[in-house]
Design a protein around this motif. Structure first.
Motif, PDB file in Angstrom:
ATOM      1  N   PRO A 331       0.612  -1.229  -0.117  1.00 31.27           N
ATOM      2  CA  PRO A 331      -0.068  -0.154   0.044  1.00 31.27           C
ATOM      3  C   PRO A 331       0.789   1.404  -0.199  1.00 31.27           C
ATOM      4  N   ALA A 332       1.475   1.455  -1.018  1.00 31.88           N
ATOM      5  CA  ALA A 332       2.402   2.758  -1.016  1.00 31.88           C
ATOM      6  C   ALA A 332       1.728   4.085  -1.077  1.00 31.88           C
ATOM      7  N   ASP A 333       0.581   4.076  -1.477  1.00 33.24           N
ATOM      8  CA  ASP A 333      -0.217   5.493  -1.184  1.00 33.24           C
ATOM      9  C   ASP A 333      -0.339   5.887   0.117  1.00 33.24           C
ATOM     10  N   GLU A 334      -0.349   4.666   0.887  1.00 30.18           N
ATOM     11  CA  GLU A 334      -0.372   5.086   2.492  1.00 30.18           C
ATOM     12  C   GLU A 334       0.813   5.259   3.134  1.00 30.18           C
ATOM     13  N   ILE A 335       1.816   4.704   2.661  1.00 32.12           N
ATOM     14  CA  ILE A 335       3.031   4.279   3.136  1.00 32.12           C
ATOM     15  C   ILE A 335       3.762   5.966   2.931  1.00 32.12           C
ATOM     16  N   VAL A 336       3.609   6.434   1.698  1.00 29.99           N
ATOM     17  CA  VAL A 336       4.155   7.754   1.387  1.00 29.99           C
ATOM     18  C   VAL A 336       3.032   8.869   1.888  1.00 29.99           C
ATOM     19  N   THR A 337       3.400   9.283   2.862  1.00 28.52           N
ATOM     20  CA  THR A 337       2.560  10.104   3.684  1.00 28.52           C
ATOM     21  C   THR A 337       2.358  11.477   3.391  1.00 28.52           C
ATOM     22  N   HIS A 338       3.551  12.059   3.109  1.00 24.77           N
ATOM     23  CA  HIS A 338       3.641  13.534   2.758  1.00 24.77           C
ATOM     24  C   HIS A 338       4.653  13.798   1.647  1.00 24.77           C
ATOM     25  N   ALA A 339       4.230  14.968   1.036  1.00 29.65           N
ATOM     26  CA  ALA A 339       4.645  15.495  -0.153  1.00 29.65           C
ATOM     27  C   ALA A 339       4.876  16.913   0.113  1.00 29.65           C
ATOM     28  N   ALA A 358       4.653  10.799  10.512  1.00 34.58           N
ATOM     29  CA  ALA A 358       5.198  10.936   9.106  1.00 34.58           C
ATOM     30  C   ALA A 358       5.560   9.387   8.991  1.00 34.58           C
ATOM     31  N   LEU A 359       5.663   8.801   7.646  1.00 32.05           N
ATOM     32  CA  LEU A 359       6.320   7.478   7.463  1.00 32.05           C
ATOM     33  C   LEU A 359       7.080   7.773   6.208  1.00 32.05           C
ATOM     34  N   LYS A 360       6.891   7.900   4.938  1.00 32.20           N
ATOM     35  CA  LYS A 360       7.694   8.044   4.051  1.00 32.20           C
ATOM     36  C   LYS A 360       7.202   9.717   3.388  1.00 32.20           C
ATOM     37  N   VAL A 361       8.541  10.467   3.350  1.00 34.61           N
ATOM     38  CA  VAL A 361       8.171  11.979   2.826  1.00 34.61           C
ATOM     39  C   VAL A 361       9.111  11.981   1.817  1.00 34.61           C
ATOM     40  N   MET A 362       8.244  12.950   0.802  1.00 37.89           N
ATOM     41  CA  MET A 362       8.682  13.004  -0.625  1.00 37.89           C
ATOM     42  C   MET A 362       8.803  14.370  -0.822  1.00 37.89           C
TER      43      MET A 362
END
Length: 365
Positions: A331-339, A358-362
């Motif tokens: 579920p990458a769309d849930e794991i990448v939490t911030h842009a 936060a989890l994964k931030v880009m």
């Protein structure tokens, strides 16, 4: 053939690392595609736990009295990314079967292809250069508007069906897959993944595909444990709430787990795993540590005769990661939490250290 495309601005915005906690948003020269090179417009760049530790000044990256650090400032950080091809140097289009506008990713290490390991196909252990984007000056990273894939880079097309967040998660998921492969999970095994950050969650998702008998995820944060269940964990445990070593032993007739994958980067998780794992079990270590870790090696040798496996980067795993994402197996769309935009890079690094859930931030240039 001559360069294709390349009508880029002379300068671009980029985050530049000058030292621990000395990162600056600057205007720097935009790249130009040389022979065999690919220039991309960066669509998104993830912040890795290693990036966050480099930012904070961890000795692995900056050295100490015993050795030189890995980071070579000034350098543009970022090795988790996806980009759009905007220029192809002489020969690059034919050699890589690429065209302008293709959405692509490059594996995070650019091998030399000449050392002992590269010649044997073990390119992720490249001994001469070991250039990972964003740390060495030869390979500037992705926290910028544009970046270059060198002639020796390994490049993959990204499926159009993947969202930007899914595409940015390809690199962490590929690393997670490699760690799971190193665990040599057998049907029916009891597998424990310690740490449910972006990498640990990818390990849970990949381990699920190995059909273990019992897949257990450990973390201190309830929201991460809930996401681990959506990644396929059969059971989630919080070490603050339960004696996880005793609970795993109880679930395994007193023996302990068959496979333990360490994904926290904290020394206590290593010690915990050595006590939790059964005799003749397999321990996999992937994390980047901010400090040295000391353990009782008697447990590893004389007491349990454990197999201790390191896991580094993600060799031959990018296609597998993209296939998993296309199939909805992580579920990458849930794991990448911030842009966040480049201008907010300081806030992005704060979040990447686990702030505010936060989890994964880009970063999105």
């Amino acid at each position: 053939m001559t360069t294709v495309g390349g009508n880029l601005p002379d300068t671009m915005r980029a985050v530049v690392c000058h030292g621990p906690r000395d990162y600056r948003l600057e205007r720097v020269p935009a790249p130009v595609a040389g022979p065999g090179e690919v220039v991309v417009r960066v669509l998104g760049a993830g912040i890795c736990a290693g990036d966050a530790k480099c930012y904070a000044g961890a000795p692995l990256f900056w050295g100490d009295e015993r050795r030189e650090g890995y980071c070579q400032p000034p350098i543009i950080p970022g090795h988790e990314f996806v980009g759009e091809v905007v220029a192809l140097g002489e020969g690059a289009a034919e050699a890589r079967d690429l065209a302008l506008g293709d959405r692509v990713i490059s594996e995070q290490i650019v091998p030399c292809w000449e050392c002992r390991f590269c010649r044997r196909g073990q390119y992720w252990m490249c001994d001469r250069k070991h250039d990972v984007y964003g740390f060495r000056q030869r390979t500037p990273g992705a926290m910028a508007e544009y970046m270059t894939f060198p002639r020796d880079a390994i490049v993959h097309r990204v499926p159009e069906s993947l969202s930007l967040r899914q595409a940015v998660y390809i690199e962490p998921l590929a690393c997670a897959i490699h760690a799971v492969q190193r665990a040599t999970i057998e049907l029916g095994d009891t597998v424990v993944v310690s740490g449910c950050g972006p990498l640990g969650l990818g390990m849970v998702a990949a381990a699920r595909l190995k059909s273990p008998g019992l897949l257990i995820a450990l973390d201190l944060r309830p929201e991460r444990l809930a996401l681990a269940q959506r990644c396929g964990a059969d059971l989630v445990l919080n070490p603050r709430e339960v004696d996880v070593v005793e609970e795993v032993r109880r679930l395994t007739e007193g023996y302990g787990c068959d496979r333990y994958i360490e994904a926290t980067g904290h020394p206590s998780s290593v010690v915990q795993g050595l006590h939790m794992i059964r005799r003749l079990g397999t321990f996999v270590e992937f994390s980047v540590f901010g400090e040295p870790t000391t353990v009782d090696w008697t447990i590893i040798g004389d007491t349990k005769e454990l197999d201790i496996h390191g896991a580094h980067l993600s060799p031959y795993c990018y296609p597998v990661a993209m296939d998993m994402l296309v199939k909805g197996q992580a579920p990458a769309d849930e794991i990448v939490t911030h842009a966040l935009p480049l201008e907010q890079f300081e806030e992005a690094f704060r979040l990447a250290q686990g702030a505010d859930g936060a989890l994964k931030v880009m970063l999105v240039p």
